[in-house]
Design an enzyme around this catalytic site. Structure first.
Site, PDB file in Angstrom:
ATOM      1  N   HIS A 158       8.465  -5.645  -1.190  1.00 42.70           N
ATOM      2  CA  HIS A 158       7.534  -6.546  -1.892  1.00 42.70           C
ATOM      3  C   HIS A 158       6.801  -5.845  -3.017  1.00 42.70           C
ATOM      4  O   HIS A 158       5.824  -6.388  -3.538  1.00 42.70           O
ATOM      5  CB  HIS A 158       6.514  -7.117  -0.885  1.00 42.70           C
ATOM      6  N   ASP A 164       0.847  -1.197   0.000  1.00 42.06           N
ATOM      7  CA  ASP A 164       0.000   0.000   0.000  1.00 42.06           C
ATOM      8  C   ASP A 164       0.884   1.249   0.000  1.00 42.06           C
ATOM      9  O   ASP A 164       2.102   1.155   0.191  1.00 42.06           O
ATOM     10  CB  ASP A 164      -0.962  -0.016   1.213  1.00 42.06           C
ATOM     11  N   ASN A 199       4.269  -4.605  18.090  1.00 43.71           N
ATOM     12  CA  ASN A 199       3.290  -5.453  17.416  1.00 43.71           C
ATOM     13  C   ASN A 199       2.082  -5.669  18.320  1.00 43.71           C
ATOM     14  O   ASN A 199       2.183  -5.537  19.538  1.00 43.71           O
ATOM     15  CB  ASN A 199       3.940  -6.799  17.059  1.00 43.71           C
ATOM     16  N   LEU A 200       0.943  -6.048  17.671  1.00 41.62           N
ATOM     17  CA  LEU A 200      -0.253  -6.271  18.495  1.00 41.62           C
ATOM     18  C   LEU A 200      -0.008  -7.371  19.512  1.00 41.62           C
ATOM     19  O   LEU A 200      -0.458  -7.305  20.654  1.00 41.62           O
ATOM     20  CB  LEU A 200      -1.446  -6.625  17.587  1.00 41.62           C
ATOM     21  N   CYS A 252       1.281  -2.082 -22.792  1.00 43.47           N
ATOM     22  CA  CYS A 252       2.361  -1.412 -22.058  1.00 43.47           C
ATOM     23  C   CYS A 252       2.505   0.012 -22.588  1.00 43.47           C
ATOM     24  O   CYS A 252       2.664   0.209 -23.804  1.00 43.47           O
ATOM     25  CB  CYS A 252       3.677  -2.165 -22.248  1.00 43.47           C
ATOM     26  N   CYS A 278       6.073  -4.171 -17.063  1.00 48.07           N
ATOM     27  CA  CYS A 278       5.986  -4.902 -18.328  1.00 48.07           C
ATOM     28  C   CYS A 278       7.046  -5.991 -18.348  1.00 48.07           C
ATOM     29  O   CYS A 278       8.238  -5.733 -18.204  1.00 48.07           O
ATOM     30  CB  CYS A 278       6.208  -3.950 -19.503  1.00 48.07           C
TER      31      CYS A 278
HETATM   32  N1  APR Z   1      -1.313  -3.088  15.318  1.00 42.46           N
HETATM   33  C1  APR Z   1      -0.129  -3.746  15.320  1.00 42.46           C
HETATM   34  N2  APR Z   1       0.023  -5.011  14.852  1.00 42.46           N
HETATM   35  C2  APR Z   1      -1.080  -5.610  14.353  1.00 42.46           C
HETATM   36  C3  APR Z   1      -2.349  -4.982  14.314  1.00 42.46           C
HETATM   37  C4  APR Z   1      -2.434  -3.661  14.823  1.00 42.46           C
HETATM   38  N3  APR Z   1      -3.598  -2.986  14.824  1.00 42.46           N
HETATM   39  N4  APR Z   1      -3.242  -5.860  13.768  1.00 42.46           N
HETATM   40  C5  APR Z   1      -2.546  -6.982  13.476  1.00 42.46           C
HETATM   41  N5  APR Z   1      -1.262  -6.839  13.834  1.00 42.46           N
HETATM   42  C6  APR Z   1      -0.164  -7.804  13.702  1.00 42.46           C
HETATM   43  C7  APR Z   1      -0.593  -9.242  13.810  1.00 42.46           C
HETATM   44  O1  APR Z   1      -0.590  -9.649  15.171  1.00 42.46           O
HETATM   45  C8  APR Z   1       0.502  -9.944  13.006  1.00 42.46           C
HETATM   46  O2  APR Z   1       1.614 -10.234  13.844  1.00 42.46           O
HETATM   47  O3  APR Z   1       0.364  -7.648  12.405  1.00 42.46           O
HETATM   48  C9  APR Z   1       0.931  -8.890  11.977  1.00 42.46           C
HETATM   49  C10 APR Z   1       0.429  -9.182  10.580  1.00 42.46           C
HETATM   50  O4  APR Z   1       1.041 -10.369  10.160  1.00 42.46           O
HETATM   51  P1  APR Z   1       0.733 -10.910   8.689  1.00 42.46           P
HETATM   52  O5  APR Z   1      -0.724 -10.895   8.449  1.00 42.46           O
HETATM   53  O6  APR Z   1       1.494 -12.196   8.535  1.00 42.46           O
HETATM   54  O7  APR Z   1       1.359  -9.809   7.716  1.00 42.46           O
HETATM   55  P2  APR Z   1       2.886  -9.593   7.360  1.00 42.46           P
HETATM   56  O8  APR Z   1       3.759  -9.962   8.519  1.00 42.46           O
HETATM   57  O9  APR Z   1       3.011  -8.229   6.817  1.00 42.46           O
HETATM   58  O10 APR Z   1       3.102 -10.660   6.170  1.00 42.46           O
HETATM   59  C11 APR Z   1       4.382 -10.663   5.530  1.00 42.46           C
HETATM   60  O11 APR Z   1       3.529 -12.193   3.870  1.00 42.46           O
HETATM   61  O12 APR Z   1       1.829 -12.850   2.494  1.00 42.46           O
HETATM   62  C12 APR Z   1       3.024 -12.177   2.535  1.00 42.46           C
HETATM   63  O13 APR Z   1       3.667 -10.546   1.007  1.00 42.46           O
HETATM   64  C13 APR Z   1       2.854 -10.754   2.118  1.00 42.46           C
HETATM   65  O14 APR Z   1       4.093  -8.839   2.894  1.00 42.46           O
HETATM   66  C14 APR Z   1       3.336  -9.963   3.326  1.00 42.46           C
HETATM   67  C15 APR Z   1       4.197 -10.959   4.067  1.00 42.46           C
END
Ligand code: APR
Length: 243
Positions: free
Chosen positions: A113, A98, A207-208, A140, A121
């Site tokens: 990523h 994003d 992290n959450l 393209c 292309c």
């Molecule tokens: N605030 C902080 N952390 C959060 C929140 C929040 N509001 N909501 C969720 N999380 C945490 C979750 O607990 C989890 O640990 O964010 C993390 C999201 O983990 P994933 O869904 O696995 O996403 P990500 O780690 O970015 O995945 C890595 O995997 O599928 C591929 O390319 C994709 O870039 C992605 C990569």
């Protein structure tokens, strides 16, 4: 933790940093991979087998990201504030495709990523801003060929972007922040280990909930990114008199 004001900070973000902006994560119960299979939409084989289906998946995500209610949240804004107010270098490496970090003001930014609002292309290698739907028949803008434009995103089995630069920054950083990532996908999941092996950087997980790599971090702050990230950033800036 007192940090040298000239210290270099490297930040890794994942989908959790954008969750409170309204974008789904991947592995939470309501995550993207609970709705579609990686093998069907996020591999080169899937694109070769079903280009229309893969383009439709990314067209839906591009449309979602364009929605007016999707805005940077306090975590994105705090990370941009850190980059602008910290005396030393701040590099933001995001796994997210994003554009919320840019919209929040981050500039020294690597999309390892790729980016949802870009198309590439496969014929001529050109990369283009692309905010609308991408179709199999889309020509393209550079070479005119049709049928070879793909989302400029990294699929499973492909090499993420700028890995050499990222490795060098990890090795020489004084502080590594991991924000909103489950620590389940490599190479990003291994970044904390690279910092620890260099023996220099202090590592912090924001992290959450505890991630898979939790034990590798010196410090943890668990809670919603929109709360723990501004709190941590402001304590850093206060520590060097920048707030
Ligand atoms: N605030 C902080 N952390 C959060 C929140 C929040 N509001 N909501 C969720 N999380 C945490 C979750 O607990 C989890 O640990 O964010 C993390 C999201 O983990 P994933 O869904 O696995 O996403 P990500 O780690 O970015 O995945 C890595 O995997 O599928 C591929 O390319 C994709 O870039 C992605 C990569």
């Amino acid at each position: 933790m007192k940090l040298n004001p000239e210290g270099k900070i490297v930040i890794l973000t994942g989908a959790g940093v954008s969750r409170e902006s309204g974008l789904n994560t991947f592995r939470d119960a309501d995550g993207i991979w609970a709705q579609v299979r990686i093998e069907d939409v996020a591999t080169p084989e899937a694109f070769a087998r079903d280009p229309e289906g893969v383009q439709a998946f990314y067209n839906a995500r591009r449309q979602g990201l364009r929605a007016a209610e999707i805005q940077p949240n306090a975590a994105h804004l705090a990370l941009a504030e850190l980059e602008s107010d910290w005396p030393g270098e701040v590099l933001l490496v995001t796994q997210n495709i994003d554009d919320l970090h840019e919209r929040a003001g981050s500039r020294n930014l690597i999309h390892m990523h790729g980016e949802l609002f870009k198309a590439r292309c496969e014929d001529c290698g050109s990369i283009h801003e692309w905010r609308g739907d991408l179709e199999v028949t889309s020509p393209c803008p550079a070479c005119g060929d049709s049928g070879n434009l793909r989302p400029h995103v990294v699929w499973f089995g492909e090499m993420p972007f700028e890995m050499d630069r990222i490795a060098a920054e990890l090795e020489s950083c004084d502080l590594f922040l991991s924000v909103g990532t489950s620590g389940s996908v490599y190479p990003a999941a291994g970044f904390v280990q690279e910092v620890r092996m260099a023996g220099r950087g202090h590592t912090v997980e924001l992290n959450l909930e505890p991630s898979e790599g939790r034990d590798l971090f010196h410090e943890h702050h668990h809670g919603p990114a929109s709360e723990v990230v501004p709190d941590y950033v402001h304590s850093l800036l206060e520590g060097v008199g920048r707030r």
